[in-house]
Design an enzyme around this catalytic site. Structure first.
Site, short mmCIF file in Angstrom:
data_model
loop_
_atom_site.label_atom_id
_atom_site.label_comp_id
_atom_site.label_asym_id
_atom_site.label_seq_id
_atom_site.Cartn_x
_atom_site.Cartn_y
_atom_site.Cartn_z
N ARG A 133 0.82 -1.20 0.00
CA ARG A 133 0.00 0.00 0.00
C ARG A 133 0.86 1.26 0.00
O ARG A 133 0.59 2.21 -0.69
CB ARG A 133 -0.91 -0.02 1.23
N TYR A 134 1.91 1.25 0.82
CA TYR A 134 2.87 2.35 0.82
C TYR A 134 4.01 1.94 -0.09
O TYR A 134 4.45 0.79 -0.03
CB TYR A 134 3.40 2.59 2.23
N ARG A 186 7.02 0.16 1.74
CA ARG A 186 6.79 -0.89 2.73
C ARG A 186 5.85 -1.95 2.17
O ARG A 186 4.84 -1.62 1.55
CB ARG A 186 6.14 -0.31 4.00
N CYS A 225 -3.70 -17.34 15.22
CA CYS A 225 -3.35 -16.52 16.37
C CYS A 225 -3.40 -17.38 17.62
O CYS A 225 -4.00 -18.45 17.62
CB CYS A 225 -4.33 -15.36 16.50
N CYS A 277 -8.64 -11.92 19.52
CA CYS A 277 -9.00 -10.66 20.14
C CYS A 277 -10.31 -10.20 19.50
O CYS A 277 -10.39 -10.11 18.28
CB CYS A 277 -7.92 -9.61 19.89
N CYS A 298 -10.31 -7.56 16.76
CA CYS A 298 -9.36 -7.78 15.66
C CYS A 298 -9.87 -7.24 14.33
O CYS A 298 -11.00 -7.47 13.94
CB CYS A 298 -9.11 -9.28 15.50
N ARG A 330 -8.71 -8.16 11.52
CA ARG A 330 -8.67 -9.22 10.51
C ARG A 330 -9.50 -10.43 10.93
O ARG A 330 -9.20 -11.56 10.57
CB ARG A 330 -7.22 -9.64 10.24
N ASP A 352 -10.86 0.61 13.69
CA ASP A 352 -11.32 0.69 12.31
C ASP A 352 -12.77 0.22 12.24
O ASP A 352 -13.20 -0.58 13.05
CB ASP A 352 -10.46 -0.20 11.42
N ASP A 376 -6.90 4.62 10.42
CA ASP A 376 -6.61 4.05 9.13
C ASP A 376 -7.73 4.54 8.23
O ASP A 376 -8.90 4.22 8.46
CB ASP A 376 -6.61 2.52 9.22
N LYS A 436 -2.59 5.25 6.83
CA LYS A 436 -2.65 5.62 8.25
C LYS A 436 -2.44 7.11 8.37
O LYS A 436 -1.68 7.70 7.64
CB LYS A 436 -1.53 4.92 9.00
#
Ligand SMILES: *Cc1c(COP(=O)(O)O)cnc(C)c1O
Ligand code: SF4
Length: 373
Positions: free
Chosen positions: A105-106, A109, A118, A122, A125, A127, A285, A322, A329
Site C-alpha cells: 500500500r505504501y 513498505r 493466532c 482478540c 481484531c 482481521r 477501524d 486508518d 494511516k
C-alpha cells in the site's frame, strides 16, 4: 527438559497452545459463565469462534464483568448486531494485494501475511474475517512473493504479519528471515506479533537469538492494558532486547478497556519500564463485528490532550486512524481535520486526497470479495 511439573508445562508455549480453549463451551467454562450468559453470547461465538491461551486467561478477573482482559476475549452479542454494517475489509487490503499473501500500500513498505493463526482471538481484531482461514504458502507462492520484493526496488521495509507470524514453525520463520536478509534494498524488517502479550512463553533465548540475527529486525507488539504487563511479558521483552530486537507497541483504543487517560498513562509508563516504545494508538477501524469497542475520534483526541503534558513524551503513542479504502494511516492531532461531510470528519490522506471518515455510524459499504490465489 524432562521435568513434567505443572510449572514447567505452563511455561511451555506448545502446551499453552494445546490447552487453549478453542470452542465456546470450553471458553465459557474457563470463564465460569452462567448458562444465561452462555446463551446470550452464543451467536457471536458461533460467528467468530473464541480462543485464548491458559496464560492469557489467567490474567482475567473472573468476578469482574468489566474486566479488561475478559472484554478482549469474550464474544459479545454486539458483534453480530444487525445495525452494524461495516465492511469486513475496510482498509482495502485485498485490493492492495498484488500477489498471494502480500499487501503493498505504501511504496516503500510491503506487508506479508505469514499465516492466519493466532494464539488468542482478540474480539476487536481488524482481521477477524480471516480467523480459521488457511494461508497455504506453497513453494511457487513463496517464490512469487520474493520475486515481487526483488523487482520492487522501492521497498525498504518488509512487515511480517498474520494472524501472528511468530506462531509459524521456527523453520518457516527462519526461512523467511534468511530470504529477506538476502534482499539488499530491504533495510528493516518489522515483525507484528501479539505473542509477547498472550504467549510470552514463545520467546525462549534460542528463539530470540534467531530473530536477533536478522539484520534490522524490529518487533511491534500489541499491549492494550497495564494488566497485561506481567513478569512473564516483561521477561520476554527483556530477552528480545538482549538478543538485539528493538520493541514498539501498537495499541487499539477500546471502549471499556483502555479509553481513559490514566489507563493509557500507566500502560505507557509500564511499557517504557520494560523497554517498549509506545508507537501507535489506533482508533478502532470500522470493521464488521467490532463496533462496541469504538470510542469515536473525538474521545481519542480528548484522551491525547490529557496525556500531553502529564506524562513523559516517550510514553505517548501517536493517535492514528486508518483511512477507509486504502487511504493510509494518519496520525491525528486536534487540527488535522480538513472539514466534514454529512456529519463525518474528513482528513487528507495518501496523494493529498480527502477521505471522509465515518466516525460512529458508517453507511453500508460494499463487501469486497476475498482475493485468492
Ligand atoms: C500499517 C501499515 C504499514 C506500516 O505503517 P507505518 O506507519 O510505517 O507503521 C505498512 N503497510 C500496510 C499495508 C499497513 O497497513
Ligand atoms: S493477535 Fe492480532 S491478528 Fe490475532 S486476533 Fe489478535 S488482533 Fe487479530
Amino acid at each position: 527438559m524432562v521435568d513434567n511439573g505443572a510449572q514447567n508445562e505452563f511455561a511451555d508455549w506448545r502446551w499453552q497452545l494445546a490447552r487453549a480453549p478453542r470452542d465456546w463451551p470450553s471458553l465459557a467454562a474457563a470463564l465460569r459463565l452462567s448458562p444465561s450468559e452462555i446463551e446470550r453470547r452464543q451467536g457471536a461465538a458461533e460467528r467468530y469462534p473464541p480462543l485464548a491461551t491458559p496464560y492469557y486467561l489467567s490474567l482475567a478477573d473472573l468476578d469482574d464483568p468489566d474486566d479488561p482482559i475478559r472484554r478482549q476475549i469474550l464474544p459479545d452479542p454486539a458483534e453480530i448486531a444487525p445495525a452494524w454494517t461495516a465492511a469486513a475489509d475496510p482498509l482495502g487490503e485485498q485490493d492492495n494485494s498484488p500477489v498471494f499473501g502480500l499487501v503493498h500500500r505504501y511504496p516503500d513498505r510491503a506487508l506479508i501475511l505469514l499465516n492466519a493463526r493466532c494464539a488468542v482471538h482478540c474480539r476487536h481484531c481488524l482481521r477477524k474475517r480471516n480467523w480459521g482461514r488457511e494461508l497455504a504458502w506453497s513453494q511457487p507462492r513463496f517464490e512469487r512473493a520474493l520475486r515481487y520484493l526483488r523487482e520492487h526496488q522501492e521497498i525498504r521495509e518488509v512487515i511480517l504479519s498474520g494472524g501472528d507470524p511468530l506462531l509459524s514453525e521456527d523453520a518457516t520463520i527462519s526461512r523467511w528471515l534468511r530470504a529477506l536478509a538476502g534482499l539488499p534494498r530491504v533495510s528493516s524488517l518489522r515483525i507484528g506479533s501479539r505473542l509477547p502479550v498472550v504467549l510470552p512463553q514463545r520467546f525462549t533465548d534460542e528463539f530470540c537469538a534467531m530473530l536477533g540475527e536478522s539484520p534490522g529486525a524490529w518487533l511491534a507488539t500489541h499491549f492494550n492494558h497495564p494488566r497485561e504487563l506481567t513478569g512473564e511479558a516483561g521477561a520476554a521483552c527483556r530477552r528480545l532486547l538482549r538478543a538485539g530486537v528493538p520493541l514498539v507497541n501498537q495499541s487499539v483504543l477500546l471502549k471499556g478497556v483502555n479509553d481513559r487517560a490514566e489507563v493509557l498513562r500507566e500502560l505507557g509508563l509500564g511499557l517504557l519500564r520494560i523497554g517498549v516504545k509506545p508507537y501507535y494508538l489506533f482508533h478502532g477501524d470500522p470493521v464488521a463485528g467490532t463496533r462496541h469497542f469504538r470510542t469515536g475520534i473525538r474521545r481519542g483526541l480528548e484522551i491525547m490532550a490529557e496525556l500531553r503534558g502529564t506524562v513523559s513524551g516517550l510514553a505517548i503513542p501517536a493517535f492514528a486512524i486508518d483511512l477507509p479504502d486504502g487511504g493510509g494511516k494518519l496520525a491525528l492531532t486536534p487540527d488535522s481535520c480538513v472539514g466534514s461531510e454529512g456529519g463525518a470528519p474528513c482528513f487528507k490522506g495518501l496523494g493529498g486526497r480527502v477521505y471522509r471518515y465515518a466516525d460512529d455510524d458508517p453507511e453500508p459499504r460494499r463487501q469486497k470479495p476475498e482475493a485468492g490465489g
